[in-house]
Design an enzyme around this catalytic site. Sequence first.
Site, PDB file in Angstrom:
ATOM      1  N   GLU A 169      -2.198  -2.498  -8.097  1.00 48.86           N
ATOM      2  CA  GLU A 169      -3.387  -2.804  -7.287  1.00 48.86           C
ATOM      3  C   GLU A 169      -3.840  -1.504  -6.645  1.00 48.86           C
ATOM      4  OE1 GLU A 169      -3.876  -2.846  -3.635  1.00 48.86           O
ATOM      5  OE2 GLU A 169      -2.004  -1.729  -3.467  1.00 48.86           O
ATOM      6  N   SER A 171       0.842  -1.194   0.000  1.00 48.36           N
ATOM      7  CA  SER A 171       0.000   0.000   0.000  1.00 48.36           C
ATOM      8  C   SER A 171       0.882   1.252   0.000  1.00 48.36           C
ATOM      9  CB  SER A 171      -0.968  -0.047   1.192  1.00 48.36           C
ATOM     10  OG  SER A 171      -2.027   0.860   1.007  1.00 48.36           O
ATOM     11  N   HIS A 177      -5.510  -5.150  -1.408  1.00 45.45           N
ATOM     12  CA  HIS A 177      -6.357  -4.904  -0.233  1.00 45.45           C
ATOM     13  C   HIS A 177      -7.522  -5.895  -0.186  1.00 45.45           C
ATOM     14  CE1 HIS A 177      -4.075  -1.178  -0.684  1.00 45.45           C
ATOM     15  NE2 HIS A 177      -4.383  -0.873   0.565  1.00 45.45           N
TER      16      HIS A 177
END
Length: 301
Positions: free
Chosen positions: A205, A110, A271
């Site tokens: 992502e 992330s 996620h």
Amino acid sequence: MKSTVPCLQKGDLVGVVALSSLVEPEKLGEAVAFLDELGLRYILGDTIHVKHEYLAGSDEIRLADFHEMVKNPEVKAIFCVKGGYGSARIADKIDYALIEENPKIFWGFSDVTYLHCAINEYANMVTFHGPMLMSANKMDDLSKKMFLQLFSPMEIQYTEAISPLTTIAGGITRGEMIGGNLYRLVSTLGTKFEVRTEGRILLIEDVNETIPVIDSMLQHLKQARKFEQLAGVVIGSFTQTGSDEEALHSLMKEYFADLGIPVVAGFKFGHETTNIAIPLGTEAILDAQEKVLKILPGVHV
């Protein structure tokens, strides 16, 4: 190929840090319980208990915490517990030569994508794109199993046995795995940490971004000429987009179908409850016909 890092052994000491958003220490229980399960000892960095507005301590504290873990010869791996925002704020102050001199496992995803780009490039070292420890209670068994790659070198083979995959464009390629969170990759553009894509397999992502916003980010990368010399694309989890998978795949086809490189979607990197951890900076082979991704180990004995 980046340099692999020494593998872990049961009983090793690992460092737990927060280099981005602030942590709620009361939620750390599951994270440290999981490290116990893995047979690891741990020390908590200063960043776990301090806060500076929305960050896990000031830039100086987060930087110092990271450097301490890198320098400590007892610490064999550094795990980030939480994402959010903030790692970019310390990237230009990190001592990359220090990291290169003290190679060890660096793990997170992330917001940490920014640091993956920086460390891969400036310390020439493999890093690990994997679930944050704060989500230990939400990880499924397969995601937990992926931590075992840290204890002995293992090639990762991702097939449809893990999740259904969709070929956006055919072909077979090999190249170094790079990438991570799309939003953070775009934020590297124009900086000294700009993601380098030439001859590499790009992983993307994201979470909580609508199709128009994803379109805008892909357009930004395209205009920055980041797709021109790519070896391949691995499309991970795009969750909570407010649209269905068909809309996402249709958008991906617009950008990637005519590049003449293999592109496959549906990988559980991101996620989600299933978040398969992989090394970045090692060589991979992507076969879009057979829908197989093979990635070389990120550790050595």
